[in-house]
Design a protein around this motif. Structure first.
Motif, PDB file in Angstrom:
ATOM      1  N   ASN A  59       6.867  71.275  80.279  1.00  0.00           N
ATOM      2  CA  ASN A  59       7.776  70.933  79.175  1.00  0.00           C
ATOM      3  C   ASN A  59       9.182  71.435  79.525  1.00  0.00           C
ATOM      4  OD1 ASN A  59       9.111  70.375  76.847  1.00  0.00           O
ATOM      5  ND2 ASN A  59       7.643  71.379  75.483  1.00  0.00           N
ATOM      6  N   SER A  61      12.068  70.737  78.455  1.00  0.00           N
ATOM      7  CA  SER A  61      13.007  71.058  77.370  1.00  0.00           C
ATOM      8  C   SER A  61      12.759  72.472  76.870  1.00  0.00           C
ATOM      9  CB  SER A  61      12.895  70.047  76.226  1.00  0.00           C
ATOM     10  OG  SER A  61      11.640  70.154  75.602  1.00  0.00           O
ATOM     11  N   TYR A  62      11.469  72.886  76.859  1.00  0.00           N
ATOM     12  CA  TYR A  62      11.170  74.258  76.474  1.00  0.00           C
ATOM     13  C   TYR A  62      11.655  75.214  77.549  1.00  0.00           C
ATOM     14  CZ  TYR A  62       8.899  78.411  74.896  1.00  0.00           C
ATOM     15  OH  TYR A  62       8.676  79.668  74.456  1.00  0.00           O
ATOM     16  N   VAL A 175       3.234  74.785  73.705  1.00  0.00           N
ATOM     17  CA  VAL A 175       4.566  74.196  73.758  1.00  0.00           C
ATOM     18  C   VAL A 175       5.147  74.218  75.175  1.00  0.00           C
ATOM     19  CG1 VAL A 175       5.877  76.293  73.241  1.00  0.00           C
ATOM     20  CG2 VAL A 175       6.710  74.092  72.418  1.00  0.00           C
TER      21      VAL A 175
HETATM   22  C1  LIG Z   1       8.536  70.956  74.300  1.00  0.00           C
HETATM   23  O1  LIG Z   1       9.474  71.957  73.903  1.00  0.00           O
HETATM   24  C2  LIG Z   1      10.279  71.563  72.806  1.00  0.00           C
HETATM   25  C3  LIG Z   1      11.337  72.637  72.621  1.00  0.00           C
HETATM   26  O2  LIG Z   1      10.775  73.911  72.463  1.00  0.00           O
HETATM   27  C4  LIG Z   1       9.382  71.370  71.592  1.00  0.00           C
HETATM   28  O3  LIG Z   1      10.150  70.982  70.467  1.00  0.00           O
HETATM   29  C5  LIG Z   1       8.337  70.298  71.907  1.00  0.00           C
HETATM   30  O4  LIG Z   1       7.427  70.190  70.834  1.00  0.00           O
HETATM   31  C6  LIG Z   1       7.582  70.651  73.169  1.00  0.00           C
HETATM   32  N1  LIG Z   1       6.677  69.572  73.552  1.00  0.00           N
HETATM   33  C7  LIG Z   1       5.356  69.685  73.501  1.00  0.00           C
HETATM   34  C8  LIG Z   1       4.585  68.488  73.980  1.00  0.00           C
HETATM   35  O5  LIG Z   1       4.785  70.696  73.107  1.00  0.00           O
END
Ligand SMILES: *[C@@H]1O[C@H](CO)[C@@H](O)[C@H](O)[C@H]1NC(C)=O
Ligand SMILES: *[C@@H]1O[C@H](CO)[C@@H](O)[C@H](O)[C@H]1NC(C)=O
Ligand SMILES: *[C@@H]1O[C@H](CO)[C@@H](O)[C@H](O)[C@H]1NC(C)=O
Length: 244
Positions: A59, A61-62, A175
């Protein structure tokens, strides 16, 4: 930090089971349908081992606070009730140390900073997966290796080599989307160098601060950036294993 999602989104779970099932037809047709065998059980971990793992925080973005690709040296030492992860980010210098003790204390430190966390459970026991609660998800080929796959408690999918029982891969259902691929597995290998286990003095400087940061909702992104999510999950699994 976003709270851990304790149950995975159902579509993702179904998808993973689908992949696991889709990878298995050759095996299924070879078995005699009139003699159903119970699903295989996971192999307990050796009491000591060293594993080198390629880690991808899928992930991105995380993981934007830190590089998503890492090499992790895991030294698991159950007889001494301790666990060490040496985490090297891509192109980084000194590794991040994550030292976990059975009293629930974890130290995360690099050459300049440290964070202390306290958990209510200790180190994962060797039977954390084999001791109960694992749900067999079928066979799958991971990295070209024929594996059995289990899920546990909506936290993790765990792949082990059919032929040898060695761990091959685990995916965290959270996440971070952390996927860890076992590149080398050395049962019985211990890390004797005490300096690697000993948290530096700057971990012990401000106890009040540590207490605050040790709370589960602390921000604490300065050391680790995402890795502690996985550690928390494993600690929870340790708690589940200890009570099952
Ligand atoms: C990925 O990280 C973002 C930001 O923290 C979060 O909003 C999102 O739900 C995450 N995606 C998954 C598939 O968990
Ligand atoms: C890491 O995961 C992301 C998302 O699944 C993928 O696109 C990328 O290719 C992976 N990187 C490596 C080096 O495996
Ligand atoms: C847990 O054990 C470690 C290693 O012996 C020690 O450094 C730490 O202070 C202990 N934590 C607590 C809360 O006693």
């Amino acid at each position: 930090m976003a709270p851990i999602r304790w149950s995975p989104p159902p579509p993702l779970l179904l998808l993973l089971f689908f992949f696991a099932a889709a990878a298995a037809p050759a095996t299924a047709t070879e078995e005699d349908p009139s003699a159903p065998t119970p699903p295989p059980s996971p192999t307990p971990w050796p009491e000591r081992f060293h594993a080198v793992m390629f880690t991808n925080l899928t992930n991105y973005s995380y993981a934007s606070t830190g590089p998503p690709l890492r090499i992790t040296d895991l030294y698991y030492d159950w007889p001494r009730r301790r666990n060490l992860n040496l985490v090297r980010h891509q192109l980084s210098g000194d590794p991040l140390h994550d030292v976990e003790w059975n009293n629930g204390t974890s130290f995360y430190f690099d050459d300049s900073s440290c964070r202390v966390e306290r958990f209510h459970v200790g180190v994962l026991p060797p039977w954390w997966l084999s001791g109960g609660g694992a749900e067999y998800a079928g066979r799958a080929v991971a990295g070209g290796i024929e594996c059995h796959v289990w899920g546990k408690a909506g936290f993790i999918f765990y792949y082990e080599e059919v032929a040898t029982g060695r761990p091959v891969r685990w995916d965290f259902i959270d996440v971070t989307g952390i996927q860890q691929f076992v590149m080398r597995f050395e049962p019985g290998k211990a890390l004797e160098d005490d300096k690697q286990w000993q948290a530096p003095a700057y971990c012990f400087m401000d106890d009040d601060d540590d207490e605050g940061k040790g709370k589960r909702n602390g921000d604490g992104e300065e050391v680790g950036d995402g890795f502690e999510e996985a550690i928390r999950i494993l600690r929870e699994l340790a708690g589940a294993a200890a009570t099952s």
